[in-house]
Design a protein around this motif. Structure first.
Motif, PDB file in Angstrom:
ATOM      1  N   GLY A 116       0.813  -1.216   0.000  1.00 12.79           N
ATOM      2  CA  GLY A 116       0.000   0.000   0.000  1.00 12.79           C
ATOM      3  C   GLY A 116       0.841   1.257   0.000  1.00 12.79           C
ATOM      4  O   GLY A 116       2.065   1.227   0.154  1.00 12.79           O
ATOM      5  N   ASN A 117       0.157   2.384  -0.142  1.00 10.89           N
ATOM      6  CA  ASN A 117       0.797   3.696  -0.187  1.00 10.89           C
ATOM      7  C   ASN A 117       0.880   4.278   1.219  1.00 10.89           C
ATOM      8  O   ASN A 117      -0.134   4.547   1.860  1.00 10.89           O
ATOM      9  CB  ASN A 117       0.003   4.639  -1.098  1.00 10.89           C
ATOM     10  CG  ASN A 117       0.678   5.983  -1.267  1.00 10.89           C
ATOM     11  OD1 ASN A 117       1.842   6.157  -0.911  1.00 10.89           O
ATOM     12  ND2 ASN A 117      -0.050   6.944  -1.810  1.00 10.89           N
ATOM     13  N   THR A 118       2.110   4.479   1.705  1.00  7.15           N
ATOM     14  CA  THR A 118       2.306   4.982   3.078  1.00  7.15           C
ATOM     15  C   THR A 118       2.415   6.496   3.135  1.00  7.15           C
ATOM     16  O   THR A 118       2.421   7.069   4.234  1.00  7.15           O
ATOM     17  CB  THR A 118       3.585   4.371   3.679  1.00  7.15           C
ATOM     18  OG1 THR A 118       4.708   4.733   2.854  1.00  7.15           O
ATOM     19  CG2 THR A 118       3.482   2.859   3.749  1.00  7.15           C
TER      20      THR A 118
ATOM     21  N   HIS B 185       0.244   9.519   5.501  1.00  7.31           N
ATOM     22  CA  HIS B 185      -0.406   8.947   6.686  1.00  7.31           C
ATOM     23  C   HIS B 185       0.487   9.120   7.917  1.00  7.31           C
ATOM     24  O   HIS B 185       1.714   9.105   7.800  1.00  7.31           O
ATOM     25  CB  HIS B 185      -0.695   7.463   6.485  1.00  7.31           C
ATOM     26  CG  HIS B 185      -1.702   7.187   5.420  1.00  7.31           C
ATOM     27  ND1 HIS B 185      -3.002   7.636   5.490  1.00  7.31           N
ATOM     28  CD2 HIS B 185      -1.601   6.505   4.247  1.00  7.31           C
ATOM     29  CE1 HIS B 185      -3.667   7.247   4.420  1.00  7.31           C
ATOM     30  NE2 HIS B 185      -2.837   6.566   3.644  1.00  7.31           N
TER      31      HIS B 185
ATOM     32  N   GLN C 289      -4.177   1.031   3.596  1.00  5.63           N
ATOM     33  CA  GLN C 289      -5.242   1.457   2.698  1.00  5.63           C
ATOM     34  C   GLN C 289      -5.487   2.953   2.873  1.00  5.63           C
ATOM     35  O   GLN C 289      -4.797   3.613   3.659  1.00  5.63           O
ATOM     36  CB  GLN C 289      -6.503   0.644   2.968  1.00  5.63           C
ATOM     37  CG  GLN C 289      -6.316  -0.854   2.754  1.00  5.63           C
ATOM     38  CD  GLN C 289      -7.558  -1.646   3.094  1.00  5.63           C
ATOM     39  OE1 GLN C 289      -8.600  -1.103   3.415  1.00  5.63           O
ATOM     40  NE2 GLN C 289      -7.447  -2.974   3.029  1.00  5.63           N
ATOM     41  N   LYS C 290      -6.465   3.481   2.173  1.00 10.11           N
ATOM     42  CA  LYS C 290      -6.692   4.917   2.187  1.00 10.11           C
ATOM     43  C   LYS C 290      -7.053   5.428   3.579  1.00 10.11           C
ATOM     44  O   LYS C 290      -6.585   6.492   4.000  1.00 10.11           O
ATOM     45  CB  LYS C 290      -7.814   5.268   1.201  1.00 10.11           C
ATOM     46  CG  LYS C 290      -7.999   6.768   1.007  1.00 10.11           C
ATOM     47  CD  LYS C 290      -9.039   7.043  -0.055  1.00 10.11           C
ATOM     48  CE  LYS C 290      -9.199   8.553  -0.248  1.00 10.11           C
ATOM     49  NZ  LYS C 290     -10.205   8.866  -1.298  1.00 10.11           N
ATOM     50  N   LYS C 291      -7.859   4.671   4.313  1.00  8.88           N
ATOM     51  CA  LYS C 291      -8.340   5.150   5.607  1.00  8.88           C
ATOM     52  C   LYS C 291      -7.994   4.236   6.771  1.00  8.88           C
ATOM     53  O   LYS C 291      -8.397   4.514   7.907  1.00  8.88           O
ATOM     54  CB  LYS C 291      -9.863   5.349   5.565  1.00  8.88           C
ATOM     55  CG  LYS C 291     -10.310   6.457   4.634  1.00  8.88           C
ATOM     56  CD  LYS C 291     -11.808   6.680   4.738  1.00  8.88           C
ATOM     57  CE  LYS C 291     -12.237   7.828   3.833  1.00  8.88           C
ATOM     58  NZ  LYS C 291     -13.714   8.078   3.933  1.00  8.88           N
TER      59      LYS C 291
END
Length: 362
Positions: A258-260, A263, A298-300
């Motif tokens: 995933g994209n870190t 965050h 994930q996004k959230k």
């Protein structure tokens, strides 16, 4: 006077509340007097002086006495366990003062020769025609009292919320501060064990430990840190542990998906889980042991899953050891404080492995 009455009286008029009461009665009496003038009471030939002023004074005095009977004696009854006493006394007090008011007005009217014998000014007629007006005017003070009471309660709630926030912040800082000595204690134990073996990896481990401590002491002062920085720290810790454990003895696998970017996470939140895995997953296993860490961003939300092997029948080791001691207790409480209703922690103590499954909502 009882101590409870003195306390209630003091709370009612303390902190310049007496000034609010004074202003209320000045405004109230002024409005009654103005209404009487506008209604022609002072210019009515049927009511010569000083009877109009006597009417107003009597009415205001009865309302005043009724209001503080309600405030000082009736209201405290509501705080007692037997609530029915309050609900019996409230209408009884109201009816009593209404009868006193009507009786006094009737007595004053009886002293005026021009209207004393007229039926519309009799006691029974006053009771019938002035009840709704009396209820309305009496309700003004009750509304005034509850407005002040609601305001005071809101201030008290805000004050308690402030104390609660301070307590939670202090506890959170304390729990985070516990991570440092706990981590350092475990690592120094490992270095000590390697030094006894005169391992060539001891200087390398000390150097790696220095970089980890630098992050813990200087970069974890904020409530939240970049997720990338936290992952760098956890990966450095895993690399440190790999130096201690030979690959043929312990297999360590990690996966971050995933994209870190963008965050943030509470600092040092995952290290307790890793410490627990290496402490119990490698020390207590017979033969070849393993540790598997999977992270999905994930996004959230963040999904963290950590598993470590353990023997089916631990020798001389209590069951509670797999529950983590101070480390897992600490992180449980930190999650409750920092991620209330925004996390799900599942611990699975299977016969041959121990699993942590954590979901964090950003």
């Amino acid at each position: 006077m009882t101590p409870a009455f003195k306390q209630h009286f003091s709370q009612t008029f303390s902190n310049f509340r007496w000034l609010l009461h004074l202003i209320f009665w000045m405004v109230f009496i002024g409005l009654v007097y103005f209404s009487a003038i506008k209604g022609g009471l002072f210019n009515n030939p049927k009511f010569p002086k000083p009877f109009p002023l006597l009417f107003i004074s009597t009415f205001c005095l009865v309302i005043f006495l009724q209001s503080y009977t309600f405030l000082l004696w009736i209201i405290p009854l509501h705080k007692q366990q037997k609530k029915y006493i309050f609900w019996l006394c409230l209408p009884s007090s109201f009816l009593l003062w209404f009868l006193i008011n009507a009786s006094l007005i009737s007595l004053i009217i009886s002293k005026i020769p021009m209207v004393s014998n007229r039926p519309e000014f009799g006691l029974w007629h006053l009771l019938n025609t002035h009840l709704l007006l009396y209820i309305f005017i009496s309700s003004i003070f009750i509304a005034f009292y509850y407005f002040i009471d609601i305001y005071d309660r809101q201030k008290e709630i805000q004050r308690l919320e402030g104390f609660k926030s301070q307590k939670i912040e202090l506890e959170s800082r304390f729990l985070k501060s516990q991570v440092n000595p706990h981590f350092l204690f475990n690592t120094l134990n490992n270095i000590y064990a390697l030094s006894l073996k005169k391992s060539e990896r001891t200087p390398i481990i000390i150097e790696r430990l220095e970089s980890l401590l630098h992050y813990m002491l200087y970069e974890c002062k904020e409530d939240l840190v970049e997720l990338n920085d936290e992952f760098t720290f956890t990966n450095s810790y895993i690399s440190l542990e790999k130096l201690r454990h030979k690959e043929e003895q312990c297999t360590i696998t990690t996966s971050i998906k995933g994209n870190t970017e963008g965050h943030k996470i509470a600092p040092l939140l995952l290290i307790n889980f890793l410490e627990n895995a290496f402490k119990h997953g490698t020390k207590t296993s017979f033969g070849r042991s393993w540790i598997n860490m999977e992270i999905e961003v994930q996004k959230k939300e963040l999904h963290f899953k950590l598993q470590n092997s353990k023997p089916e029948a631990p020798v001389l080791q209590a069951f509670s050891e797999y529950q983590g001691g101070i480390g897992l207790k600490n992180v449980r409480r930190r999650l409750e404080i920092l991620y209330p209703r925004r996390h799900k922690l599942t611990i699975n103590n299977a016969p041959d492995y121990f699993e942590i499954d954590l979901i964090l909502i950003f």
